[in-house]
Write a protein that holds these residues in place. Structure first.
Motif, PDB file in Angstrom:
ATOM      1  N   GLU A 143       0.828  -1.210   0.000  1.00 13.17           N
ATOM      2  CA  GLU A 143       0.000   0.000   0.000  1.00 13.17           C
ATOM      3  C   GLU A 143       0.861   1.258   0.000  1.00 13.17           C
ATOM      4  N   ARG A 144       1.952   1.228   0.758  1.00 10.10           N
ATOM      5  CA  ARG A 144       2.862   2.376   0.773  1.00 10.10           C
ATOM      6  C   ARG A 144       3.431   2.634  -0.613  1.00 10.10           C
ATOM      7  N   ALA A 145       3.876   1.580  -1.257  1.00 10.70           N
ATOM      8  CA  ALA A 145       4.451   1.732  -2.595  1.00 10.70           C
ATOM      9  C   ALA A 145       3.396   2.206  -3.599  1.00 10.70           C
ATOM     10  N   ALA A 146       2.199   1.613  -3.533  1.00 11.92           N
ATOM     11  CA  ALA A 146       1.139   1.986  -4.479  1.00 11.92           C
ATOM     12  C   ALA A 146       0.694   3.422  -4.282  1.00 11.92           C
TER      13      ALA A 146
ATOM     14  N   ALA B 254      16.555 -20.073  -0.807  1.00 12.75           N
ATOM     15  CA  ALA B 254      16.149 -20.601   0.498  1.00 12.75           C
ATOM     16  C   ALA B 254      15.567 -19.516   1.392  1.00 12.75           C
ATOM     17  N   GLY B 255      15.633 -18.280   0.938  1.00 15.60           N
ATOM     18  CA  GLY B 255      15.170 -17.178   1.764  1.00 15.60           C
ATOM     19  C   GLY B 255      13.964 -16.466   1.181  1.00 15.60           C
ATOM     20  N   PHE B 256      13.940 -15.187   1.432  1.00 18.65           N
ATOM     21  CA  PHE B 256      12.784 -14.379   1.032  1.00 18.65           C
ATOM     22  C   PHE B 256      13.291 -13.025   0.557  1.00 18.65           C
ATOM     23  N   GLN B 257      12.573 -12.440  -0.415  1.00 14.41           N
ATOM     24  CA  GLN B 257      13.002 -11.147  -0.962  1.00 14.41           C
ATOM     25  C   GLN B 257      11.820 -10.205  -1.103  1.00 14.41           C
ATOM     26  N   VAL B 258      12.084  -8.958  -0.741  1.00 11.73           N
ATOM     27  CA  VAL B 258      11.115  -7.886  -0.933  1.00 11.73           C
ATOM     28  C   VAL B 258      11.769  -6.837  -1.821  1.00 11.73           C
ATOM     29  N   GLU B 259      11.095  -6.501  -2.913  1.00  4.58           N
ATOM     30  CA  GLU B 259      11.638  -5.500  -3.840  1.00  4.58           C
ATOM     31  C   GLU B 259      10.568  -4.454  -4.142  1.00  4.58           C
ATOM     32  N   ALA B 260      10.914  -3.198  -3.863  1.00  6.81           N
ATOM     33  CA  ALA B 260       9.990  -2.088  -4.134  1.00  6.81           C
ATOM     34  C   ALA B 260      10.638  -1.130  -5.108  1.00  6.81           C
ATOM     35  N   ARG B 261       9.827  -0.602  -6.034  1.00  3.60           N
ATOM     36  CA  ARG B 261      10.290   0.398  -6.996  1.00  3.60           C
ATOM     37  C   ARG B 261       9.371   1.611  -6.890  1.00  3.60           C
TER      38      ARG B 261
ATOM     39  N   THR C 173       5.558   0.054  -7.144  1.00  7.96           N
ATOM     40  CA  THR C 173       5.170  -1.358  -7.037  1.00  7.96           C
ATOM     41  C   THR C 173       6.021  -2.031  -5.969  1.00  7.96           C
ATOM     42  N   LEU C 174       5.518  -3.135  -5.439  1.00 13.91           N
ATOM     43  CA  LEU C 174       6.268  -3.933  -4.476  1.00 13.91           C
ATOM     44  C   LEU C 174       5.975  -5.399  -4.726  1.00 13.91           C
ATOM     45  N   VAL C 175       7.044  -6.179  -4.830  1.00 10.76           N
ATOM     46  CA  VAL C 175       6.930  -7.619  -5.047  1.00 10.76           C
ATOM     47  C   VAL C 175       7.626  -8.319  -3.892  1.00 10.76           C
ATOM     48  N   ALA C 176       6.951  -9.290  -3.290  1.00 13.68           N
ATOM     49  CA  ALA C 176       7.531 -10.042  -2.182  1.00 13.68           C
ATOM     50  C   ALA C 176       7.297 -11.523  -2.417  1.00 13.68           C
TER      51      ALA C 176
END
Length: 369
Positions: free
Chosen positions: A338-341, A354-361, A346-349
């Motif tokens: 919501e913050r990114a929008a 083996a881990g986790f990634q959060v990427e926001a543009r 955009t934000l992709v999580a």
């Protein structure tokens, strides 16, 4: 501010003075008309009295005002001041949503004042007189309608301004709620993780337990400070503390209790809204990593582009998609999205190895020289 009803007596007094004074002046120039007598003065004062009572009895007072005017004119008394009260009454009727009554009285007056000179063989009768009377009444009504339109437009503008103020206040409340959620979620999660560590190590490794307890103390102090900063904006005139920004990122990483590598690619000034959103996205991502993958190595990468600012947070832990799915009980990932929008980004999580990634543009405005 004086109420509208409180202004009516003053308006009536002004109308009475104008009607009497102007009629006395007109008497000197209209020698063929009947001189003013007590009855004429009585008719001149009826209109102002009706203006004073108009708010309570709008239709009745308007009818009495025009009737007194007709009686005065047909009595042969001087023209002039007697028309002040009818003009005021027409404006009041139009402005107080009695437009039909105003137009009906204007039409009756038009017929009356055209028929009167012909019926009584007055010297001013003729086409010019009829056109002058018609133009004067029409202009009076048009002026009243224009004042009404201007007044309604002003009311609409004020209403729109009030709605915009309420909308902004609502958005500010939502922003503060989101800020409080992020502050509490991050610090309480950190306190929980460090408390679990301290309990686990307190017997076998007191020194590490002491470190965890120190982290709890720092996190609790931080959450109290940030809550005070957010809540201060609710107090009128209270000083606003600096909003969390990327200049405090090193401090955030140090408190996280994780092994974090920070990488910055490029550099440029960021709008406060983008900087605040980026900080909260990193904060929430570190909170998730500390909660679901304690001890994992985390990489935070900030890329300053010409048109967008990219934030990428990757951990190497064993986080599973089910733990951080949006259908869970938390509001972390939806809140970040919501913050990114809200900024047009955009934000992709999702899982990354083996881990986790959060990427926001997040989009950026063009730099100005």
């Amino acid at each position: 501010m004086r109420s509208k009803s409180g202004f009516a007596p003053y308006l009536a007094l002004i109308a009475a003075v104008f009607q009497v004074v102007l009629s006395q002046g007109a008497q000197r120039g209209q020698t063929w008309r009947e001189p003013l007598d007590p009855f004429a003065y009585g008719m001149l004062l009826v209109g102002p009295l009706m203006i004073a009572l108009h708010r309570k009895f709008p239709i009745t007072t308007a009818a009495v005002t025009f009737l007194a005017t007709y009686v005065y004119v047909w009595g042969g008394y001087p023209y002039g001041g007697v028309f002040v009260s009818p003009i005021v009454m027409l404006f009041l009727l139009v402005l107080r949503r009695h437009r039909l009554t105003a137009w009906i009285l204007a039409g009756i007056s038009l017929v009356t004042f055209i028929v009167y000179p012909w019926a009584t063989d007055q010297p001013q009768r003729g086409l010019f007189h009829d056109l002058a009377v018609s133009s004067f009444i029409l202009l009076t009504m048009v002026a009243a309608e224009l004042v009404r339109i201007a007044r309604e437009r002003r009311v609409q503008q004020l209403r729109a301004a009030e709605e915009e103020t309420r909308r902004q206040a609502s958005e500010e409340r939502l922003t503060m709620a989101q800020e409080l959620h992020d502050v509490l979620a991050h610090n309480i999660s950190l306190i929980h993780v460090q408390a679990s560590t301290a309990l686990h190590l307190i017997d076998d490794n007191p020194e590490q337990a002491r470190t965890a307890l120190a982290a709890i103390k720092t996190a609790s102090k931080e959450v109290l400070g940030e809550m005070r900063s957010v809540l201060n904006v609710l107090r009128e005139g209270a000083p606003r503390s600096p909003t969390a920004g990327l200049d405090r990122l090193d401090e955030l990483i140090e408190r996280s209790g994780l092994e974090v590598t920070l990488k910055r690619v490029g550099s440029r000034p960021l709008p406060p809204s983008v900087e605040r959103a980026a900080y909260r996205i990193v904060q929430e991502s570190l909170t998730n990593a500390a909660r679901h993958a304690p001890g994992a190595a985390v990489t935070v990468r900030l890329e300053y582009g010409e048109r967008e600012f990219a934030v990428r947070v990757t951990d190497t832990g064993a986080t599973t998609p089910a733990v951080l799915s949006e259908s869970g009980s938390g509001n972390g990932i939806p809140g970040m999205r919501e913050r990114a929008a809200a900024l047009g980004g955009t934000l992709v999580a999702g899982p990354s190895g083996a881990g986790f990634q959060v990427e926001a543009r997040l989009p950026l405005p063009e730099e100005t020289s």
